[in-house]
Design a protein around this motif. Structure first.
Motif, PDB file in Angstrom:
ATOM      1  N   GLY A   1       0.818  -1.202   0.000  1.00 27.67           N
ATOM      2  CA  GLY A   1       0.000   0.000   0.000  1.00 27.67           C
ATOM      3  C   GLY A   1       0.849   1.247   0.000  1.00 27.67           C
ATOM      4  O   GLY A   1       0.549   2.218  -0.691  1.00 27.67           O
ATOM      5  N   ASN A   2       1.943   1.213   0.762  1.00 28.13           N
ATOM      6  CA  ASN A   2       2.841   2.357   0.809  1.00 28.13           C
ATOM      7  C   ASN A   2       3.505   2.592  -0.539  1.00 28.13           C
ATOM      8  O   ASN A   2       3.658   3.717  -0.987  1.00 28.13           O
ATOM      9  CB  ASN A   2       3.904   2.127   1.890  1.00 28.13           C
ATOM     10  N   VAL A   3       3.901   1.470  -1.183  1.00 35.56           N
ATOM     11  CA  VAL A   3       4.491   1.590  -2.516  1.00 35.56           C
ATOM     12  C   VAL A   3       3.465   2.147  -3.489  1.00 35.56           C
ATOM     13  O   VAL A   3       3.757   3.032  -4.296  1.00 35.56           O
ATOM     14  CB  VAL A   3       5.015   0.215  -2.999  1.00 35.56           C
ATOM     15  N   ASN A   4       2.227   1.628  -3.404  1.00 38.54           N
ATOM     16  CA  ASN A   4       1.191   2.103  -4.309  1.00 38.54           C
ATOM     17  C   ASN A   4       0.911   3.584  -4.107  1.00 38.54           C
ATOM     18  O   ASN A   4       0.545   4.282  -5.050  1.00 38.54           O
ATOM     19  CB  ASN A   4      -0.091   1.291  -4.113  1.00 38.54           C
ATOM     20  N   ALA A   5       1.084   4.048  -2.845  1.00 39.81           N
ATOM     21  CA  ALA A   5       0.889   5.476  -2.581  1.00 39.81           C
ATOM     22  C   ALA A   5       1.888   6.307  -3.381  1.00 39.81           C
ATOM     23  O   ALA A   5       1.630   7.451  -3.706  1.00 39.81           O
ATOM     24  CB  ALA A   5       1.035   5.755  -1.089  1.00 39.81           C
ATOM     25  N   GLN A   6       3.049   5.698  -3.674  1.00 35.76           N
ATOM     26  CA  GLN A   6       4.043   6.388  -4.484  1.00 35.76           C
ATOM     27  C   GLN A   6       3.875   6.065  -5.968  1.00 35.76           C
ATOM     28  O   GLN A   6       4.735   6.367  -6.771  1.00 35.76           O
ATOM     29  CB  GLN A   6       5.448   5.956  -4.035  1.00 35.76           C
ATOM     30  N   LYS A   7       2.780   5.371  -6.314  1.00 30.70           N
ATOM     31  CA  LYS A   7       2.491   4.940  -7.675  1.00 30.70           C
ATOM     32  C   LYS A   7       3.475   3.856  -8.099  1.00 30.70           C
ATOM     33  O   LYS A   7       4.634   4.130  -8.384  1.00 30.70           O
ATOM     34  CB  LYS A   7       2.507   6.108  -8.657  1.00 30.70           C
ATOM     35  N   LEU A   8       2.980   2.623  -8.104  1.00 32.49           N
ATOM     36  CA  LEU A   8       3.790   1.479  -8.488  1.00 32.49           C
ATOM     37  C   LEU A   8       4.262   1.647  -9.916  1.00 32.49           C
ATOM     38  O   LEU A   8       3.458   1.827 -10.834  1.00 32.49           O
ATOM     39  CB  LEU A   8       2.955   0.201  -8.348  1.00 32.49           C
ATOM     40  N   LYS A   9       5.568   1.601 -10.109  1.00 35.28           N
ATOM     41  CA  LYS A   9       6.147   1.783 -11.437  1.00 35.28           C
ATOM     42  C   LYS A   9       6.482   0.434 -12.059  1.00 35.28           C
ATOM     43  O   LYS A   9       6.699  -0.547 -11.354  1.00 35.28           O
ATOM     44  CB  LYS A   9       7.419   2.626 -11.348  1.00 35.28           C
ATOM     45  N   ASN A  10       6.535   0.392 -13.378  1.00 37.76           N
ATOM     46  CA  ASN A  10       6.968  -0.815 -14.075  1.00 37.76           C
ATOM     47  C   ASN A  10       8.490  -0.828 -14.088  1.00 37.76           C
ATOM     48  O   ASN A  10       9.133  -0.238 -14.953  1.00 37.76           O
ATOM     49  CB  ASN A  10       6.428  -0.847 -15.501  1.00 37.76           C
ATOM     50  N   LEU A  11       9.067  -1.499 -13.105  1.00 38.16           N
ATOM     51  CA  LEU A  11      10.521  -1.485 -12.960  1.00 38.16           C
ATOM     52  C   LEU A  11      11.205  -2.741 -13.484  1.00 38.16           C
ATOM     53  O   LEU A  11      12.411  -2.732 -13.711  1.00 38.16           O
ATOM     54  CB  LEU A  11      10.889  -1.274 -11.484  1.00 38.16           C
TER      55      LEU A  11
ATOM     56  N   LYS B   1      10.532  -1.079  -3.844  1.00 39.77           N
ATOM     57  CA  LYS B   1      10.927  -0.665  -2.499  1.00 39.77           C
ATOM     58  C   LYS B   1      11.913   0.499  -2.551  1.00 39.77           C
ATOM     59  O   LYS B   1      12.053   1.225  -1.570  1.00 39.77           O
ATOM     60  CB  LYS B   1      11.503  -1.855  -1.731  1.00 39.77           C
ATOM     61  N   ILE B   2      12.604   0.631  -3.671  1.00 38.91           N
ATOM     62  CA  ILE B   2      13.401   1.843  -3.906  1.00 38.91           C
ATOM     63  C   ILE B   2      13.076   2.323  -5.316  1.00 38.91           C
ATOM     64  O   ILE B   2      13.377   1.635  -6.295  1.00 38.91           O
ATOM     65  CB  ILE B   2      14.911   1.614  -3.774  1.00 38.91           C
ATOM     66  N   GLN B   3      12.464   3.480  -5.420  1.00 43.16           N
ATOM     67  CA  GLN B   3      12.137   4.056  -6.724  1.00 43.16           C
ATOM     68  C   GLN B   3      13.155   5.153  -7.040  1.00 43.16           C
ATOM     69  O   GLN B   3      13.292   6.105  -6.272  1.00 43.16           O
ATOM     70  CB  GLN B   3      10.725   4.637  -6.718  1.00 43.16           C
ATOM     71  N   VAL B   4      13.872   4.987  -8.133  1.00 45.52           N
ATOM     72  CA  VAL B   4      14.933   5.951  -8.461  1.00 45.52           C
ATOM     73  C   VAL B   4      14.694   6.609  -9.808  1.00 45.52           C
ATOM     74  O   VAL B   4      14.019   6.050 -10.684  1.00 45.52           O
ATOM     75  CB  VAL B   4      16.337   5.289  -8.449  1.00 45.52           C
TER      76      VAL B   4
END
Length: 779
Positions: A26-36, A335-338
């Motif tokens: 949920g926390n990750v989704n709050a930051q918008k889950l990216k296609n990594l 878990k780490i969006q860069v």
């Protein structure tokens, strides 16, 4: 039926873990889950000495389903065959053939084992020999081309050209799934080679056993005597289509066969056993027909493997499994969006994240059962059991990384280590363990570093006092690798125990880590004992030469000494030039001991600028020219903290351009993109930390040394629901120096960051410039 207390506790923990996972997601989704996953290239490190594999697996998965590209034997004419070293992960990018697809692999290690249950689809005349690379048609192997090869997280595919079969692989935690698209044939075969393995040699297979349960289900086990000398892996193998016929290669001749000779065991006999079994399963296929296979593994039993299969992949929907497993990868990577300036840096970063999350691997059935070090079956109550601990490598940065982005897993890994100790007749924590075995590889007792780092950083979701006492016990086993001398003399004598200087230095660091955990837990007596032991590095420092140097039992230094040589000088996988800088627990005292600030800076500068001739490492497998800058050996672990030592001088800026140089030179896109063995994620963890701007020089400390971040921006989506942001201002390839650093808007006065500052959430901002800031940080 009443449930036991342990079952109820386990179910409660499962609910709790699932709830934490949901919060994290949920926390990750709050930051918008990216296609990594699009930035992950599993091919990086598959050439030369990276020793990674390109196949399908999930984060920390028990199954690593990947192609083998040759069958190089460990021995040649009764001696070690150096060529086998290239195949630690079973795959070499330069090869032109694929032998088959096996289900267990190590990622990036400098030694190997595994390669269990090799499967190969073929057409035409049945061949049960793998053949040789120069003549692929001489066996069941096949030529292939990288142009038809595709590797993604949880997915691998390739065209087997000699058989015109498209091979596709995916996996869950305990099950590998194959999908083979055949041409029209009345001679289609699936080979199951139970003799195949990585680092193979005669008699490595102790025993193999197979049952054909029905026309789609096969069960059995394989026991090997390798790096792990009592390793047994059970399997259940299911086909999507009934078998037309099956059989095995003729059995080896034996003095005693019992009364099995009354049967023709080579064809359609449902029970097979022997040291070296090669099985075949025949089918008729239509053009474009897909035959699918599920291979489930278990450390306990074939029944356990079958249950794992039923629960993890209950159907035959290959695309669903692939999609689900890739979604798991994507959530972990988020878990780490860069953000980076160049796409190449994104590929390097997320491939490093991918490699960092390959191990340690889960080692238990879904019901929590696993085989322990005592060869008995145990149940992991209230934790997930893990195996494969390459601790000489991973204590440095991988486990500290887990304390930030995988804290629950890291805590469970420590619980697994404590269970290992309970089951050990030596009552020691793991040194290098896998599959219910201790293989005793490498030096030090670095599990204590992993334990201490978690305790000091407040990630001790285990019995911390028991863990501390287990660390103490481990550090006092006199018959372990020179410890008897170390405890009596304060150093390991080279004439009594080899690699003595490396051992003395690493024991001293580990002792300091124990002291830090003791201090955190208020155990003053243990702290005093081990903080004193942690000063033993001074006992192998030679003031006359200015280097750490092997000392003999009589207290004198060994006369023949070359600080550049990696052989016979008292060091393992390194030379004195690099190892003399290994005092991560007290860099300030080390600098003073070596002549002070100015002399030390000159020394450190020269490490990066001098030339190390090939003769000094040409016979050392783990050190190659690809991993060397000057005399700084980044391709092997003992030097990984060294560039950050400038932070203990009056010129921390001197580390910054060098960190960026290492990031660019040692990590690149492409199969040969790693400057050395990835070593189960340690090389990758160095990249992750360093590209984010900080590094754990001494695990067991709550501080990180600051460097020069490569990224533009990063957001840590932490398990506790908080976010930590790394921001750079004026980032560019030229702006490699840092003019100032703000933490939550306040300028830092020291080039260090506290662990609490990260996990409590907040923001650190690096102001980048093309010229060094030669002034000290704000006082």
């Amino acid at each position: 039926m009443k449930k036991s207390i342990s079952t109820i506790l386990r179910e409660c923990k499962s609910i709790l873990v699932f709830s934490v996972l949901l919060l994290s997601i949920g926390n990750v989704n709050a930051q918008k889950l990216k296609n990594l996953i699009q930035y992950v290239d599993p091919m990086i490190g598959t050439a030369k000495m990276g020793h990674t594999y390109p196949g399908a697996t999930v984060p920390f998965g028990s199954v690593q389903l990947s192609p083998e590209t040759d069958t190089i034997a460990y021995g040649l004419n009764g001696k070690y065959n150096g060529e086998v070293y290239k195949y630690c992960a079973g795959y070499q990018y330069e090869d032109k053939t694929i032998v088959g697809f096996s289900h267990t692999h190590f990622s990036g290690t400098g030694h190997s084992d595994l390669g269990d249950f090799l499967i190969m689809p073929t057409t035409g005349k049945l061949q049960l020999n793998s053949g040789v690379a120069s003549k692929p048609l001489s066996g069941y192997r096949s030529a292939f081309s990288h142009s038809t090869e595709k590797a993604e997280p949880a997915y691998y595919s390739v065209l087997l050209e000699d058989h015109n079969i498209k091979a596709e692989l995916t996996a869950t935690t305990r099950v590998g799934m194959h999908q083979y698209t055949f041409p029209k044939s009345d001679e289609a075969h699936i080979i199951l080679d139970l003799t195949s393995g990585i680092y193979n040699y005669d008699k490595k297979n102790v025993w193999t056993f197979v049952r054909v349960e029905n026309d789609t289900l096969i069960t059995g086990y394989r026991q090997t005597n390798g790096w792990a000398r009592t390793r047994t892996v059970y399997f259940a193998m299911s086909f999507s289509k009934p078998i037309k016929s099956y059989g095995q290669a003729p059995l080896e001749k034996s003095v005693y066969r019992g009364f099995w000779g009354r049967f023709d065991q080579t064809k359609n006999f449902p029970e097979m056993a022997g040291q070296n079994l090669k099985l075949f399963f025949d089918f008729d296929t239509q053009e474009g027909e897909k035959i699918k296979i599920k291979m489930a593994l278990s450390p306990v039993s074939s029944a356990g493997a079958l249950e794992n299969m039923k629960k993890e992949i209950p159907d035959w929907d290959f695309e669903r499994v692939k999609k689900q497993s890739q979604e798991i990868w994507n959530k972990e990577l988020n878990k780490i969006q860069v953000e980076t300036i160049q796409k190449e840096d994104l590929v390097n970063f997320y491939t490093a994240m991918y490699h960092a999350f390959l191990g340690p691997t889960e080692y238990m059935d879904l019901d929590g059962n696993y085989k322990g070090l005592d060869m008995n079956v145990h149940k992991a109550d209230n934790f997930t059991n893990y195996t494969s601990y390459s601790l000489w490598d991973t204590y440095r940065a991988l486990h500290p990384l887990f304390n930030i982005v995988q804290p629950s897993r890291n805590s469970d890994m420590i619980s697994s280590m404590l269970a290992h100790s309970d089951q050990s007749v030596h009552k020691m924590l793991p040194i290098w363990s896998h599959y219910a075995n201790e293989n005793w590889c490498m030096i030090g007792y670095h599990s204590v570093s992993v334990v201490a780092d978690a305790i000091v950083k407040g990630n001790g979701n285990f019995n911390a006092e028991k863990a501390l006492q287990t660390c103490v016990n481990t550090a006092k086993v006199p018959y372990f690798d020179g410890l008897e001398y170390y405890m009596k003399k304060g150093y390991v004598p080279e004439d009594k125990n080899g690699s003595s200087v490396s051992k003395t230095l690493e024991y001293a660091y580990d002792d300091w880590a124990i002291a830090q955990a003791a201090k955190k837990l208020g155990k003053t007596e243990i702290y005093n004992e081990f903080i004193e032991r942690s000063k033993n590095y001074k006992n192998v420092y030679d003031e006359k030469t200015g280097f750490m140097r092997p000392k003999l039992n009589d207290g004198t230094f060994k006369k023949e000494f070359d600080p550049l040589d990696t052989h016979g000088q008292g060091f393992i996988e390194g030379n004195s030039w690099n190892y003399s800088l290994y005092v991560p627990q007290d860099p300030a005292d080390m600098i003073k001991m070596m002549g002070g600030n100015d002399k030390f800076k000159v020394r450190l500068d020269s490490l990066f600028n001098m030339h190390l001739p090939d003769k000094y490492f040409e016979n050392t497998e783990d050190i190659t020219r690809d991993g060397i800058i000057g005399n700084y050996v980044h391709g092997n672990e003992p030097s990984h903290h060294v560039v950050y030592l400038y932070n203990w001088t009056d010129s921390p800026w001197k580390s910054q351009d060098k960190i960026r140089m290492i990031l660019k030179k040692m990590y690149r896109n492409g199969a040969d993109g790693l400057g050395g063995n990835d070593d189960f994620g340690q090389m990758s963890a160095w990249y992750i930390f360093s590209s984010l701007g900080f590094y754990p020089v001494a695990p067991g400390s709550d501080e990180y040394a600051l460097g020069s971040p490569l990224i533009k921006k990063a957001i840590f989506n932490l398990e506790n629901g908080k976010n930590f942001e790394v921001e750079t201002v004026n980032q560019s390839d030229k702006n490699v120096f840092v003019s100032k650093v703000l933490l939550n808007g306040k300028e830092l006065s020291r080039p260090f960051l506290k662990h609490a500052d990260v996990v409590n959430g907040g923001k650190i901002t690096f102001y980048m410039t093309s010229k060094p800031n030669k002034k000290n940080y704000k006082s």
